[in-house]
Write a protein that holds these residues in place. Structure first.
Motif: not given
Lengths: 328, 409
Positions: B190-196
């Motif tokens: 699962d990838t981080p909920p980053s800005r981009s």
């Protein structure tokens, strides 16, 4: 435990919320609502997403205050996309007259360093620009009647606003530290409120409640909770409960459908009942979440469910609802 | 143009700035509003050559739930799975047996292991992952020096990009462990909920460009040796820095960079290795979105970015898709019937409300299908799987299993 909800003296409205709950849309609607009485409002974004430009359907915003909406009574909304790099260069130039050295910094990669690697510095620059715009005055009166900040999501908001502590670890004295102290002064004052946007789902509600505790712990003033995307129900309360338990009166519905000229064969009735069950389940869950929010001791403002997604018209509809609510 | 504005915030070349060159959109220049090709999730998880599935997408679309549901389904179909989650909802975490942030994979209890599969789950603890990297690549004395540096502490716990670096680092570790020990044959990330949200792809490059920058050399110079290294321009820079940051801070930065100098090299090499693993055919990227215009616009950006990076895209997962209600009653017929009932006296509102529910469900469905057809016209190469909107929140294994079933239909 929470702050008084009187928003009359508030000049800086900070809007946060979990991703996907409509934070940017609500911030934009709030800016329109605040400007609707002939006021001048600045809407800022800080995440390089050009969310404002996309909502207002205009070209990407530069690092400059652009007028994006004007009302019939002279109300105006300006928008600004705050960019860390540009803010840093402006800041260096304005406070330290580092015009030339500023450019040199860029060549050496210092700007990159400051805006990406140096922890907290980027946030101080972003909040610093918001601070400057809020405090700016022309001819003895504030340039903007209000500033609305489309802030980072709940997961990051505490850290983002707690600039003081953030830079405390890296700068104990010096100009950055002083700057952080003045920003914090404004953020903790009666002129600032933080509003939280949430949908009535478990995770966004949990994040909202966690954020309220976190922000209050830092001493930051909470404004209101804005409930977005709530499911509206035409069903009477008793019918909702019966629907969830699959106890709706099937024969009566079938008879009524026939009266309306619908060929109510069993699959159609069963389909409608299943729809009612799912709907009832959703509404019950949302009510549970609504109760949790109301227990937080912060005013809760409901936003209308806008059909067909957000476009400019829907934005104005939301703004109208905000104007009508008792809180704003 | 929001599509371009979503590119890595910190990759300066890609930064959206009015007037600067932005990358063109990638895809066919003409397309029909065609039917959406179907992504077979069961084929994907049954494919023994697929070792890594990466779920990416913008915030709030259900990446974590999708990753967990996919991992559970794969495990119950006989794969030995580890799922790396980032910041899951509390109840979802509990359902996976993850009581707290804890950097070790734990076996999930309650999984059907009759096909010899297994499911381990872990939550990323970015600070601990970072500390471990430091610990394993520096001498104890140096490690201690780094760990106690205020810059390191802030960097490892609060820097916005650290989560991406550490997700990459952890993925690399899990992959190495999977190869060496054979405990897992599938890693779901699962990838981080980053800005981009594709920041993790930029992590290695960002690190390299930072390390190769003159700033590092500049900062290292006073710590390492004679001031003759400093040109006039450089001393202007250090002066400016110390003015802004304060002298002590500048010294902290210098010690930090000096201590990190050796460490960074190995870190960069590993990040680049992970990047190559992501590009290999054993990896499958899934872009997660919801059937809304904003989310699909972001999904289009992801799809194009992955194509530009030549990353293996397996398909799009559309979450919270409206289920088609009973056949045989069009929304127009339902509305007309409701209107007729409205005009009659003594009719309870229940049936009218049900008819309205039905027609609004149908019109939402039509709207979603329109959006999906448009997406498919612009990206015909992207097969799609859907997850139906569930009335309740996903918070236990049974509901994760239902999500998995919905995904596989």
């Amino acid at each position: 435990m929470s702050q008084p909800s009187d928003l009359s003296g508030v000049r800086l409205h900070i809007v946060t919320g979990k991703g996907g709950t409509g934070k940017t849309t609500v911030a934009a609607a709030l800016a329109l609502a605040l400007a609707s009485g002939g006021k001048k409002v600045l809407l800022c974004e800080v995440e390089d997403r050009q969310g404002i430009a996309s909502i207002f359907d205009v070209a990407p915003l530069p690092y400059a205050e652009r007028r994006i909406a004007v009302g019939p009574d002279g109300g105006e909304v300006f928008a600004l996309a705050i960019d860390t790099e540009a803010a840093l260069l402006e800041y260096l130039d304005m406070f330290y007259r580092l015009g030339k050295a500023g450019k040199a910094l860029d060549r050496f990669g210092v700007i990159d360093f400051a805006t990406t690697i140096a922890p907290g510095l980027g946030d101080v620059l972003l909040t610093g620009k918001v601070f400057e715009a809020t405090r700016r005055s022309e001819a003895g009166r504030p340039t903007y009647d209000a500033v609305v900040l489309d802030a980072p999501p709940t997961g990051r908001i505490g850290r983002f606003l707690n600039v003081n502590t953030e830079v405390a670890g890296i700068a104990k004295v010096g100009l950055i530290r002083n700057q952080a102290d003045s920003i914090m002064g404004l953020l903790k004052s009666g002129q600032t409120r933080i509003h939280l946007v949430t949908s009535l789902e478990e995770m966004p509600v949990q994040e909202t409640l966690d954020s309220i505790i976190e922000l209050e712990g830092i001493g930051l003033p909470i404004g209101v909770i804005l409930v977005n995307l709530a499911t509206e129900s035409e069903l009477a309360s008793g019918d909702l409960h019966a629907a969830v338990r699959s106890e709706l009166d099937e024969t009566r519905i079938e008879a009524t459908l026939k009266e309306a000229g619908v060929e109510a064969d069993p699959p159609v009735v069963a389909g409608l009942l299943e729809l009612a069950r799912q709907h009832g389940e959703r509404v019950m869950l949302e009510r549970e979440q609504q109760t949790r929010l109301e227990a937080a001791g912060v005013p809760v403002v409901a936003l209308p469910d806008v059909d067909g997604g957000i476009d400019l018209g829907a934005l104005y509809e939301l703004a109208n609802q905000l104007c009508a609510s008792a809180e704003f | 143009m929001p599509r371009q504005s979503q590119t890595g915030r910190l990759t300066r070349g890609n930064k959206p700035q009015p007037g600067r060159h932005t990358p063109p959109r990638v895809g066919p220049l003409a397309g029909r509003l065609a039917d959406v090709p179907v992504l077979s999730v069961d084929e994907l998880i049954a494919d023994q050559d697929v070792h890594i599935i990466v779920c990416c997408g913008s915030g709030g679309v259900g990446k974590t739930t999708t990753s967990a549901a996919l991992a559970l389904r794969a495990a119950e179909h006989g794969r030995k799975v580890v799922v790396l989650t980032i910041d899951p909802a509390r109840r979802l975490a509990q359902s996976l047996g993850l009581a707290e942030l804890d950097n070790t994979p734990r076996t999930v209890v309650g999984v059907d292991t009759s096909k010899n599969g297994s499911l381990d789950a872990m939550m990323l603890d970015m600070k601990r992952t970072f500390d471990e990297v430091v610990g394993s690549h520096a001498t104890p004395a140096k490690a201690e020096q780094i760990l106690s540096n205020p810059f390191y502490q802030a960097l490892s716990s609060s820097f916005a990009g650290t989560q991406e670096y550490m997700a990459m680092e952890k993925l690399g570790q899990l992959h190495a462990e999977a190869l060496a020990v054979g405990r897992w044959d599938l890693i779901v990330v699962d990838t981080p909920p980053s800005r981009s949200a594709l920041d993790f792809l930029d992590a290695p490059e960002r690190l390299s460009s930072f390390l190769d920058g003159r700033l590092i050399k500049l900062l290292l110079a006073p710590a390492k040796g004679p001031a003759r290294l400093l040109s006039a321009g450089m001393s202007a820079v250090t002066n400016a820095l110390s003015k802004v940051l304060g002298g002590q801070t500048l010294r902290d930065v210098q010690t930090f960079v000096a201590a990190f100098d050796t460490l960074f090299g190995g870190f960069r090499a590993r990040a680049e290795k992970t990047y190559r693993v992501l590009r290999a055919p054993q990896t499958a990227f899934l872009v997660v979105a919801t059937p809304e215009s904003d989310a699909l616009r972001e999904a289009a950006f992801f799809v194009e970015r992955l194509a530009a990076e030549r990353m293996p895209l397996a398909g799009l997962v559309l979450n919270r898709v409206t289920e088609r209600p009973t056949p045989g009653l069009t929304s127009r017929a339902a509305d007309a019937a409701a209107e007729r009932l409205d005009r009659l006296d003594d009719i309870e509102g229940l049936t009218i409300a049900l008819l309205h529910l039905h027609s609004s469900r149908l019109s939402r469905l039509e709207q979603e299908q329109g959006l999906r057809r448009r997406f498919a016209a612009a990206h015909p190469q992207v097969p799609t799987a859907t997850i139906h909107a569930l009335a309740s929140d996903v918070s236990d294994l049974a509901s994760l299993r239902r999500v998995g079933e919905s995904l596989a239909v």
